[in-house]
Scaffold this active site. Structure first.
Site, short mmCIF file in Angstrom:
data_model
loop_
_atom_site.label_atom_id
_atom_site.label_comp_id
_atom_site.label_asym_id
_atom_site.label_seq_id
_atom_site.Cartn_x
_atom_site.Cartn_y
_atom_site.Cartn_z
N GLY A 246 45.29 34.60 33.30
CA GLY A 246 44.37 33.95 32.38
C GLY A 246 43.30 34.93 31.91
O GLY A 246 43.21 35.24 30.74
N PHE A 247 42.50 35.39 32.86
CA PHE A 247 41.41 36.35 32.58
C PHE A 247 40.48 35.82 31.50
O PHE A 247 39.89 36.59 30.75
CB PHE A 247 41.98 37.73 32.18
CG PHE A 247 43.08 38.21 33.08
CD1 PHE A 247 42.81 38.55 34.39
CD2 PHE A 247 44.38 38.30 32.62
CE1 PHE A 247 43.82 38.98 35.23
CE2 PHE A 247 45.40 38.72 33.45
CZ PHE A 247 45.13 39.06 34.76
N GLY A 483 47.64 33.11 39.18
CA GLY A 483 48.10 34.38 39.75
C GLY A 483 47.16 34.89 40.81
O GLY A 483 47.41 35.89 41.49
N GLY A 525 36.60 29.60 41.44
CA GLY A 525 37.71 28.74 41.83
C GLY A 525 37.86 28.54 43.32
O GLY A 525 37.83 27.41 43.82
N ALA A 526 38.02 29.61 44.06
CA ALA A 526 38.29 29.48 45.50
C ALA A 526 37.11 28.85 46.21
O ALA A 526 37.27 27.99 47.08
CB ALA A 526 38.63 30.84 46.08
N LEU A 631 38.29 34.81 52.25
CA LEU A 631 39.16 33.72 52.70
C LEU A 631 40.57 34.21 52.97
O LEU A 631 41.23 33.78 53.92
CB LEU A 631 39.18 32.61 51.63
CG LEU A 631 37.81 31.96 51.38
CD1 LEU A 631 37.84 31.11 50.13
CD2 LEU A 631 37.40 31.11 52.60
N ASN A 632 41.05 35.12 52.11
CA ASN A 632 42.39 35.67 52.27
C ASN A 632 42.32 37.14 51.87
O ASN A 632 42.09 37.46 50.71
CB ASN A 632 43.39 34.91 51.38
CG ASN A 632 44.82 35.43 51.53
OD1 ASN A 632 45.07 36.63 51.61
ND2 ASN A 632 45.77 34.51 51.57
N GLN A 639 42.71 40.92 43.82
CA GLN A 639 41.74 40.74 42.75
C GLN A 639 40.96 42.03 42.51
O GLN A 639 40.68 42.40 41.38
CB GLN A 639 40.78 39.60 43.11
CG GLN A 639 41.42 38.23 43.06
CD GLN A 639 41.90 37.88 41.68
OE1 GLN A 639 41.13 37.86 40.72
NE2 GLN A 639 43.18 37.61 41.53
N GLU A 706 36.16 38.47 39.78
CA GLU A 706 35.78 39.34 38.67
C GLU A 706 34.97 40.56 39.10
O GLU A 706 34.71 41.45 38.30
CB GLU A 706 34.96 38.54 37.65
CG GLU A 706 35.75 37.42 37.01
CD GLU A 706 34.85 36.42 36.32
OE1 GLU A 706 35.05 36.17 35.13
OE2 GLU A 706 33.95 35.88 36.98
#
Lengths: 746, 346
Positions: A246-247, A483, A525-526, A631-632, A639, A706
């Site tokens: 998306g970005f 993604g 999001g996360a 988190l991961n 990212q 980002e």
């Protein structure tokens, strides 16, 4: 029972640290990875419906005026009755901006830029529709005047005065400063360049519309689409289970979804609309080009006394979005005198909107170039200059920081990169042998990005054992995975909180019928969706604890076994054949206003530059990042790698080229718009630092999506200077620009 | 796309006879033509597919010790051929500097030579372009062009030959061998093959209707040191801003023979015999290589207008620098130095 939490105070419980499954923060692979690698995860354009028709959008070939006539004679003669031309007044002029939640400007009769979709040609096959689109004769009226160059004196501009920061007296500080930098940088327009082009398949069942599409924020997109069509939002269902990047380009509803929905209604059959790559370039959002005037001044010891950052960006007339270039300059460095401003030029170019890290991506880049120049002027190490200017509080509004790792990432990065080996004198000035073509240099930059929490809901369900299989959990939200790894991260949070192995958790995303989330964007999001999953799980834990006969705080859940208060029982027994579910609901609160929340990174790059041709090759790059709890570690690292790669593109090759005569986008494909290829990207090293931010959310995590791009390009251009003595202030640093800057410098 | 007929040619005679009709195009690897058909830039009424013709995919020694490369030999196969790698390394390097692995697997020798310029104005139906539509004008002049030609252009067209393979073939004195409908084929040097645009940039070669490239013939190996230097906006998968193919024979500190061809700067691979004669018998020096560059670029005109920078003309300087860099690289390699190139280093 649901669990609601408003983030009004710091949460220092660090509950995730006390969980027993041992998954959080680890490099759990994506559960959807195999489906994506094998092609069984289908994307919007792959959706097939019975009787489906295909639509192709027709582009404006002029930058203004109005459509006087649409001539379908040639089309009808060549293709007959199979083809329908749709010029519905509800077609969009531009896509919606991120989180708008309402229709963007509509009406294809008025033209604002070359490439604006004016009509939709629908046919039984894609090829016939495309052929038809070329045969449509569009006659225009007026539109001779337009503005195509943001820096032209005749181009109207407006000061975004609400953004202006004016503290102290920067002019006076500059005048009496021991050292200063005063120069202008320019960055060109960028595109998101998501691999999946925009696509939508729409079908109606009575008054109910379903659209399978490529979207980042379903909650907002549903309202935007309903508003654009003039129908109730509850009649619209959006599906986007897999999105190919998306970005920012898929934040708002766009031409293809609206066009497909209108055509499907009119023709009574499902309709698919897929944008060509060229259409994605010219009809979807671009990042505005920027002109950035930076002024920095410092005392003898290298403490900043002033920061000036005055910027010009552009957008279409009427558009509110202005690339927030100065966002990071508000708080990146302490300095008593500050002047930050943003001016918006009105040009007839493709609409400008959010592209990966709007603001900091380009703003930090120029700021970090200016800091490098200041370090050189003062004669101190660039890392040291930054360490001397770590702010103790937000220097613009005086808010305390939530948690802040600026000094730590700088020191850790310098240590890992072996920064001390850098010679501050540019290689070209040291290197005597003119036959040695390739000059090496090192550069670094600071990265900052503000952190945001947004309202989100998620449902989590614990289901009983079936046929002796252990208990499993389901997570449901309208969150998207573009993604980034949402499937992995949300499953991981639920698995950790409920004491289940990863494979016993299924996450369903990308369906607007599921509990609303703020979607994927702004790196929130996360943290936002994850917190809602966390809260739902906390509620389920409370109920399980009650069933077991202990307090939730005493409860240990691991591998399907519940332990607490001297009891230990399998979850299956506690459920007793029933299903329990809860909705978690997180809301931002006072912590967002009371604290400056931000993520930090430091990037280091080593480059080689050809003294003959100005070609630049990045030889290695290292980034250290701090974004609260990770988190991961696998998806977080990805990212960062993506951000660094974007940084290489921004530094060296990415540039939207507009024709000066009509503003049209000249390079509209990946042959002409140069994103980095494998040969441009060397070994990239990513290090994630341990941090907990109690003010951010109940998981103490911050957005990392980002961060990697915010200033990354500056590490490379600063390295070009360390190799050649050249200051490339006009991005990207293509061979011709490097040569021009070398000629100025030497 | 436009409806079109498809004909799979049985043999050369069938191919040339069928393709002699108006609106017919040969097709082989289809890496360029089909792209242009999707864009609506090319609208052939019929495609003649030559990929099933026997015997056109071979690389053979010629009687005089040269090499005959069948038109259907793919770029990948040609670059990897052991004889080419040993005797004509500039050709291997040039091919590998172009496109991507997937494209090179499909692209053929003849098709590569005949590929269309990548001028974005040629590819955009909304823009005037004399190559696409004679007499409509050239919108590229005045646009932010980076892939334009500076030599051999005209007021009608500034499009550059985009290939790499052809530049190496040019420096190797390659000739194309053609087949024609109803008469004997012929042999054309690359300079003879390509027309300069003049007032009719739409006519890009001297090939007649139905005339087909059947092979490229290389003369015996030239020996010497081979360099292909390509400068572009990213490290791979981009067309040349400037490229240079050099074959240099250096003995006892003197250039016995030097050849140089330029790519990305002209409508065809560009050579100038005077520039090469100037090198013969001279020791390498900055002054000499400047002279070579001056001769090659004496007629250069930059007709682009780079929008934002307002500084047209980077290309002539970049060409000069690339020529010097490539020649020095050849000298260093002849002397046994490393002389690594950007492409190889990446």
């Amino acid at each position: 029972m649901n669990r609601h939490h408003k983030m009004d105070s710091a949460d220092r419980q660090n509950r995730l640290d006390g969980m027993a499954q041992g998954l959080i923060g680890t490099d759990v692979p994506r559960p959807d990875g195999m489906a994506k690698a094998t092609g069984t995860a289908t994307y919007a354009a792959e959706e097939r419906r019975e009787g489906m028709l295909h639509g192709v959008l027709v582009r404006a070939t002029v930058p203004g005026g109005r459509v006087a006539d649409v001539d379908t004679d040639a089309l009808a003669k060549a293709l007959g009755d199979d083809v329908t031309v749709i010029t519905d007044a509800r077609l969009l002029q531009v896509p919606a901006q991120g989180t708008d939640g309402k229709a963007p400007p509509q009406g294809p009769d008025l033209v604002h830029y070359v490439g604006q979709p004016l009509a939709l040609v629908v046919a039984p096959s894609f090829e016939v529709a495309r052929h038809g689109a070329r045969l449509l004769g569009i006659r225009y009226e007026g539109g001779e005047e337009g503005h195509f160059d943001p820096e032209d004196d005749a181009t109207p501009t407006e000061l975004r005065d609400k953004k202006t920061v004016d503290i102290g007296d920067l002019d006076a500080a500059m005048a009496k400063a021991a050292h200063s930098v005063d120069a202008v940088w320019r960055t060109p327009g960028h595109v998101s360049a998501a691999m999946e082009p925009h696509a939508a398949v729409a079908w109606w069942e009575g008054e109910h519309l379903t659209v399978r599409s490529a979207l980042q924020m379903l909650k907002f997109n549903r309202d935007e689409l309903a508003d654009a069509l003039g129908i109730p939002a509850e009649n619209v269902r959006l599906l986007a289970p897999f999105v190919g990047g998306g970005f920012g380009s898929k934040l708002g509803i766009s031409h293809e979804a609206v066009g497909a929905a209108i055509a499907a209604r009119q023709l009574g059959r499902p309709v698919r609309v897929v944008l060509s790559r060229q259409q994605v370039f010219e009809a979807v959002m671009r990042r505005s080009e920027t002109r950035q005037h930076l002024r920095l001044c410092a005392d003898e010891e290298g403490r900043l006394t002033g920061i000036g950052h005055d910027c010009l960006v552009s957008n279409l007339p009427g558009q509110d979005f202005a690339e927030p270039v100065i966002q990071g300059s508000r708080f990146a460095y302490a300095a008593p005198n500050r002047h930050l401003s943003l001016r918006l030029a009105r040009v007839n170019r493709t609409c400008a909107g959010s592209v990966r890290a709007p603001g900091e991506a380009v703003g930090l880049t120029a700021l970090e170039n200016a800091m490098d120049e200041l370090a050189e002027a003062i004669g101190i190490d660039p890392v040291e200059l930054r360490l001397r200017n770590v702010p103790e509080e937000d220097p613009t509004d005086g808010k305390p920081f939530s948690s802040m790792m600026m000094a730590e990432v700088l020191r850790e990065g310098a240590r890992r990169f072996d920064w001390q080996r850098r010679n501050p004198i540019p290689a070209l000035r040291r290197e005597g042998d003119p036959r040695r073509e390739w000059l090496r240099g090192m550069g670094m930059s600071l990265l900052v990005r503000g952190n945001i929490l947004d309202e989100a809901e998620a449902r989590v369900r614990l289901l009983p054992a079936e046929d002796g299989a252990p208990v499993r959990a389901e997570v449901e939200t309208d969150m998207t995975d573009i993604g980034t790894g949402s499937y992995a991260v949300l499953s991981q949070i639920a698995a950790e909180m409920l004491g289940l192995p990863m494979e016993r958790v299924t996450t369903r995303l990308g369906d607007s019928a599921l509990p609303p989330s703020p979607g994927s964007g702004g790196s929130w999001g996360a943290g936002s969706s994850g917190s809602s999953v966390y809260l739902a799980c906390l509620e389920l834990r409370t109920r399980l604890a009650r069933a077991l006969g202990c307090d939730e705080g005493e409860l240990t859940l691991r591998d399907g076994q519940a332990t607490g208060g001297n009891h230990s029982r399998p979850l299956a027994e506690l459920l007793d054949g029933g299903t329990i579910e809860a909705v978690g609901h997180i809301e931002p609160g006072k912590t967002a206003k009371e604290r400056r929340q931000a993520t930090y990174g430091a990037q280091f790059a080593e480059v080689e530059v050809s003294r003959h041709t100005g070609e630049v090759r990045v030889r290695r790059m290292l980034g250290v990042f701090a974004a609260g709890r990770i988190l991961n570690s696998r998806t977080a690292r990805s990212q960062c790698l993506g951000g660094m790669t974007f940084g290489i593109g921004m530094a060296l090759s990415e540039e939207l080229e507009h024709d000066p005569r009509d503003g049209h986008l000249v390079n509209r494909d990946f042959a002409g718009y140069h994103i980095p290829v494998n040969a441009d990207v060397p070994q990239l090293e990513v290090h994630l630092m341990e941090e907990r931010d109690p003010w951010a959310n109940p998981m103490q995590s911050k957005g990392i999506g980002e961060l990697g791009i915010c200033g990354a390009a500056a590490a490379i251009t600063n390295a070009i200077h360390n190799a050649t003595g050249a200051r490339v202030r006009d991005y990207p640093a293509t061979p011709d620009r490097v040569l021009a800057a070398m000629a100025v410098a030497n | 796309m436009n409806p079109f007929a498809y004909h799979r040619a049985r043999d050369e005679q069938d191919a040339t006879a069928t393709a002699a009709d108006d609106g017919t195009s040969f097709v082989a690897g289809a890496t360029n033509l089909v792209d242009l058909m999707k864009l609506g830039v090319k609208t052939p009424g019929r495609l003649v597919d030559i990929t099933r013709i026997e015997g056109l995919d071979r690389i053979e020694r010629t009687d005089d010790g040269g090499l005959r490369i069948g038109t259907l030999v793919t770029n990948s196969d040609l670059a990897a051929d052991p004889v080419v790698r040993r005797d004509y390394p500039v050709l291997s390097r040039a091919i590998l500097a172009g496109a991507s692995g997937q494209l090179r697997n499909k692209a053929t020798t003849g098709g590569n030579l005949l590929q269309h310029p990548r001028c974005p104005y040629f590819q955009d139906l909304a823009m005037p372009c004399n190559m696409r539509e004679p007499g409509s004008g050239c919108a590229a002049q005045g646009g932010p062009m980076r892939l334009h030609a500076i030599l051999g252009t005209s007021a009608a067209c500034i499009a550059a030959h985009p290939g790499d393979m052809g530049v190496a073939m040019g420096v190797l004195d390659a000739a194309v061998e053609t087949a024609r409908p109803g008469q004997e084929g012929r042999s054309l040097s690359l300079e003879e093959l390509y027309r300069l645009p003049g007032e009719r940039p739409d006519i890009r070669t001297v090939l007649e209707p139905g005339e087909m490239i059947r092979a490229v013939v290389l003369p015996p190996p030239p020996g010497g040191t081979h360099v292909y230097r390509k400068v572009r906006d990213r490290a791979s998968y981009a067309f040349a801003l400037v490229s240079t193919a050099v074959v240099l024979r250096l003995e006892d500190g003197y250039i016995q023979a030097g050849r140089i061809a330029l790519g990305g700067v002209a409508p065809r691979p560009w050579r100038n015999p005077h520039a090469e004669e100037a090198m013969t018998g001279e020791p390498p020096s900055e002054a000499l290589f400047d002279r070579v560059a001056n001769i090659l670029l004496a007629e250069a005109v930059d007709r682009s207008a780079l929008g934002r920078d307002g500084a047209p003309g980077f290309k002539i300087d970049l060409a000069r620098r690339t020529i010097r860099a490539a020649l020095w690289q050849a000298v260093e390699r002849s002397e046994g130095g490393a002389g690594k190139t950007a492409g190889e280093a990446a």
